[in-house]
Design a protein around this motif. Structure first.
Motif, short mmCIF file in Angstrom:
data_model
loop_
_atom_site.label_atom_id
_atom_site.label_comp_id
_atom_site.label_asym_id
_atom_site.label_seq_id
_atom_site.Cartn_x
_atom_site.Cartn_y
_atom_site.Cartn_z
N THR A 1 2.10 11.44 -7.39
CA THR A 1 0.97 11.28 -8.33
C THR A 1 1.30 10.38 -9.51
O THR A 1 0.43 9.69 -10.03
CB THR A 1 0.48 12.65 -8.81
OG1 THR A 1 1.58 13.43 -9.28
CG2 THR A 1 -0.22 13.40 -7.70
N LEU A 2 2.55 10.35 -9.93
CA LEU A 2 2.90 9.41 -11.00
C LEU A 2 2.93 7.97 -10.49
O LEU A 2 2.67 7.03 -11.25
CB LEU A 2 4.25 9.78 -11.62
CG LEU A 2 4.28 11.06 -12.47
CD1 LEU A 2 5.65 11.28 -13.09
CD2 LEU A 2 3.20 11.06 -13.54
N ASP A 3 3.24 7.81 -9.21
CA ASP A 3 3.17 6.47 -8.61
C ASP A 3 1.73 6.04 -8.37
O ASP A 3 1.45 4.86 -8.16
CB ASP A 3 3.94 6.44 -7.28
CG ASP A 3 5.44 6.33 -7.48
OD1 ASP A 3 5.87 6.11 -8.62
OD2 ASP A 3 6.19 6.47 -6.49
N HIS A 4 0.83 7.02 -8.34
CA HIS A 4 -0.60 6.75 -8.17
C HIS A 4 -1.36 7.39 -9.33
O HIS A 4 -2.05 8.40 -9.16
CB HIS A 4 -1.11 7.30 -6.84
CG HIS A 4 -0.76 6.44 -5.67
ND1 HIS A 4 -1.54 5.37 -5.27
CD2 HIS A 4 0.29 6.46 -4.82
CE1 HIS A 4 -0.98 4.78 -4.24
NE2 HIS A 4 0.13 5.43 -3.93
N PRO A 5 -1.26 6.81 -10.52
CA PRO A 5 -1.92 7.42 -11.68
C PRO A 5 -3.43 7.56 -11.52
O PRO A 5 -4.03 8.42 -12.15
CB PRO A 5 -1.55 6.47 -12.83
CG PRO A 5 -1.10 5.20 -12.18
CD PRO A 5 -0.51 5.59 -10.87
N GLU A 6 -4.03 6.72 -10.66
CA GLU A 6 -5.48 6.85 -10.45
C GLU A 6 -5.82 8.19 -9.81
O GLU A 6 -6.86 8.78 -10.11
CB GLU A 6 -6.01 5.67 -9.61
CG GLU A 6 -5.73 5.72 -8.12
CD GLU A 6 -4.31 5.34 -7.70
OE1 GLU A 6 -4.06 5.21 -6.49
OE2 GLU A 6 -3.44 5.17 -8.59
N ILE A 7 -4.94 8.70 -8.94
CA ILE A 7 -5.16 10.01 -8.31
C ILE A 7 -4.91 11.11 -9.34
O ILE A 7 -5.68 12.06 -9.46
CB ILE A 7 -4.22 10.18 -7.09
CG1 ILE A 7 -4.55 9.15 -6.01
CG2 ILE A 7 -4.32 11.60 -6.54
CD1 ILE A 7 -3.57 9.15 -4.84
N PHE A 8 -3.82 10.97 -10.09
CA PHE A 8 -3.44 11.97 -11.09
C PHE A 8 -4.52 12.08 -12.18
O PHE A 8 -4.93 13.19 -12.55
CB PHE A 8 -2.09 11.58 -11.71
CG PHE A 8 -1.51 12.61 -12.62
CD1 PHE A 8 -0.84 13.71 -12.14
CD2 PHE A 8 -1.61 12.47 -14.01
CE1 PHE A 8 -0.30 14.67 -12.98
CE2 PHE A 8 -1.07 13.41 -14.87
CZ PHE A 8 -0.41 14.52 -14.35
#
Length: 758
Positions: free
Chosen positions: A537-544
């Protein structure tokens, strides 16, 4: 030798029964090693004798007739010692025993190696030769290698053959029993529904059909759709391929002719097999024949056959119905590998039990099953599950056993266990509105782990005082794409409203490891040490950010949200997550939402996090121990691997020491510490955790009444005396024995496993 080994393993793994397996083994080894005799002796369990089951070189009339005990002959010595014996002249050995009518008196050189599966000696593999000579080291090593490779195949073929002898319908066996790993406690009696993975030729369950015409029609429809697909591809690539390459598509179409594969499938259906099962049998048989061929070009045709089979099967499965799995009353779901997504596709009202060929009692599927209160057995690696559809079974989630086509006597015995279970449940229900308080007044808040909507009402009924872990990945797993912010907000709001004003701890998206999303696959060599939890989720902040915004919006006007970050290993991850949370908070406030910053905590489930508690304390409001993963990482045991499931020991001294250290360190900074692993759901484990100083225990709703009853039956003084004894012990088995004896002495043995039929 390596090529010979590859061929033997390939052929044997697809053989239809144990006799075919053994026949292939002895023929291949005898020719490959250029020896005069190759034989297999297998243990007959009722007589405890090693029976000659196959031979190439000895008198074939002796096969199945002659046998030895473990104290007779050199074969018996190999089995008893569980190690190879290599002799230049067997007749001169003190243990030599002549097997009459076999013709072995002509042979002098002897090499025998044990066939061992899961620590049990299944039999002995023997080669012999007339000349007096000692088999060289390479030959001995090869036979040992073959034996190790084939042990599992032989074990599987034995149980598959035994179950195949029972008719598909209306026939009782002699309580044929399969062993697995307990996944969720309880007993279930019902009928099996096999869930096959999509387009997996090797996993199609066997079923009889009464409507042959309809099955043929379904098959021909699927066949025509595949033909149409091949023609479309051929036309699309026509200008880019040479004529000889284009001809490959014609080969595919000819393979589907009525005189080829299609005709064989229809013939099988006419014999009473359903379309998917007939297709699986024909494709497997043809692919096996091609794979055995020496010519490389023809051998590659096995891949073509299987590819065609998968294409047809996909259309058959698509045509056979909706995504939702239909269960009969008291249905017992059997799958090659259970997943949270599969559980979301079944009717909870009809589901009586779960069986998974793969996985262990600590997999997330098993944890969810315990949460739902469904008896479950995992890791049944030798179960011939394809042959079980529609069969009556008894599932014993306490001992990890499955009985196929059980006798009436066994059914009655297990019905008595079910009756006792209901009595205990009724007694525990009287505690629902009472607090978990020791007899000397110490209060222990009991929270629940949730993931499904059904968990909410069940948890509140049983007196849960909050949610210690809401698995937000479950709503992600049962969809075909990422849920929107609004969808997530609605889901989270239901959890928060149901428990308000009690605390609800929501873990941010925790995928990876054994939790995959079908639309966001993560393929890794070692997923448990890979890209999972907060790393994703940190690699995909848009999801987080979408998820955090949904949580904050859901909490508007309630104020009982707590956010928990999974798989944390460093302060940098905590800082980054906090920054994203603050950003989401500001965005929402600017958009007009009345939202406040909730409590934030981290999961302690990686050893690295254990030694940074004091640093985390400056950045978070609470910590929660995920004892399942923490145990897995401490002991280096993959909790989904049934081969090492026995090494996953919650009462391991190292695990207990770490848990005690965490509680002590948290107290130094007055940091609230809870635990949401399965250890908290064990009545004995709950006593130890309470004595260590944990502020709250979170567990599945099914076990909450048992834990509450245990806590209400002891004093904190007793719990601390027990903890002191345990922490001075150095053996997990002895600790487990002490815990069992303690529960018995406290009169709480009924809260553990009941007395089960043997």
């Amino acid at each position: 030798m390596l090529e010979l080994l590859r061929k033997i393993v390939q052929e044997v793994s697809t053989a239809p029964d144990v006799d075919a397996v053994l026949g292939l083994i002895v023929r291949r080894i005898q020719r490959g090693m250029k020896t005069e005799v190759c034989s297999v002796f297998l243990l007959d369990a009722p007589s405890q004798r090693f029976v000659l089951r196959a031979s190439q070189g000895l008198n074939r009339k002796a096969v199945g007739r002659v046998s030895l005990s473990s104290s007779e002959g050199i074969v018996g010595m190999v089995a008893k010692r569980a190690e190879p014996i290599n002799l230049e002249d067997a007749e001169t050995h003190p243990a030599f025993y002549l097997l009459k009518d076999t013709g072995e008196e002509r042979f002098h050189a002897f090499l025998g190696v044990p066939i061992i599966h899961q620590k049990q000696v299944l039999g002995v593999l023997v080669v012999q030769q007339q000349n007096c000579r000692r088999y060289d080291e390479a030959e001995e090593a090869f036979l040992v290698t073959i034996s190790a490779q084939l042990a599992g195949v032989i074990a599987h073929a034995q149980v598959t053959g035994a179950i195949s002898k029972i008719a598909w319908k209306h026939q009782k066996s002699i309580d044929h029993r399969f062993e697995g790993i307990p996944g969720a406690p309880g007993v279930a009696i019902g009928r099996v529904v096999v869930v096959a993975p999509l387009a997996d030729i090797d996993a199609v369950p066997e079923k009889a059909t009464d409507d042959i015409a309809q099955e043929i029609a379904r098959f021909e429809t699927a066949l025509e759709r595949v033909r149409a697909d091949i023609r479309k591809v051929s036309a699309r690539l026509a200008k880019r391929l040479r004529h000889d390459e284009q001809a490959l598509f014609e080969v595919y179409l000819r393979m589907l002719d009525d005189n080829a594969l299609a005709g064989e499938v229809v013939a099988q259906i006419k014999q009473g097999n359903w379309a998917q099962g007939a297709l699986s049998a024909v494709i497997t048989s043809n692919a096996r024949q091609f794979a055995r061929m020496d010519d490389p070009y023809l051998r590659e045709r096995a891949t073509d056959v299987r590819d065609l089979g998968r294409r047809v099967l996909a259309y058959l499965q698509e045509e056979s119905g909706s995504k939702r799995i239909e269960l009969p009353e008291n249905g017992i779901l059997v799958a090659d590998e259970l997943s949270p997504a599969v559980l979301g596709e079944v009717s909870a009202e009809k589901l009586a039990g779960l069986v998974s060929v793969l996985g262990s009692g600590n997999s997330h599927a098993a944890i969810l099953a315990r949460s739902m209160g469904i008896p479950t057995v995992m890791g049944m690696v030798d179960l011939p599950y394809r042959q079980l559809d529609g069969r009556e079974v008894i599932l014993d989630g306490y001992s990890g056993r499955l009985y196929v086509d059980p006798s009436e006597e066994l059914i009655q015995a297990y019905r008595e266990v079910l009756r006792e279970q209901e009595e205990v449940a009724a007694e525990l229900a009287t505690l629902n509105d009472l607090p978990a308080k020791t007899i000397d007044g110490s209060r222990m808040p009991l929270w629940v782990n949730t993931g499904l909507i059904a968990d909410v009402s069940r948890s509140l009924e049983r007196g849960a005082e909050g949610i210690g872990l809401y698995r937000t990945e479950i709503p992600f797993m049962v969809r075909d794409f990422f849920p929107s912010e609004y969808e997530q907000m609605q889901i989270y709001r239901r959890q928060l409203e149901a428990f308000a004003p009690l605390p609800v701890t929501m873990r941010t998206l925790d995928i990876g490891g054994d939790k995959a999303l079908p639309y966001f696959p993560i393929k890794e060599e070692n997923p448990f040490l890979g890209w999972r939890g907060i790393r994703v989720t940190l690699d995909h902040p848009e999801i987080f950010l979408v998820q955090i915004r949904a949580m904050l919006r859901a909490n508007e006007g309630l104020g009982n949200l707590r956010i928990m970050l999974p798989m944390i290993t460093s302060v940098n991850e905590v800082d980054e997550a906090n920054n994203l949370l603050d950003r989401a908070l500001i965005e929402l406030q600017e958009e007009g939402y009345v939202v406040a910053r909730p409590s934030v905590g981290v999961m302690i489930e990686v050893p690295a996090a254990v030694y940074q508690l004091r640093r985390f304390a400056k950045r978070v409001d609470f910590i929660s121990v995920g004892s399942n993963d923490l145990t897995q990482y401490l002991l280096a045991v993959d909790r989904n691997n049934p081969r090492v499931a026995g090494l996953y020991v919650p009462y391991h001294p190292a695990v207990l020491k770490v848990l005690e250290d965490i509680a002590r360190e948290a107290r130094k900074d007055k940091l609230q510490v809870s635990i949401c692993g399965e250890m908290a759901a064990d009545p004995g484990g709950a006593l130890l955790l309470m004595a260590m100083g944990y502020d709250a225990l979170s567990m599945n709703a099914t076990n909450l009444p048992r834990v509450k009853s245990t806590i209400r039956s002891v004093s904190m003084v007793q719990a601390k005396v027990l903890l002191d004894k345990v922490m001075r012990m150095d053996d997990a088995d002895k600790i487990q024995a002490l815990m069992t004896e303690t529960m018995k002495s406290l009169g709480l043995s009924q809260l553990s496993s009941p007395v089960l039929p043997e």
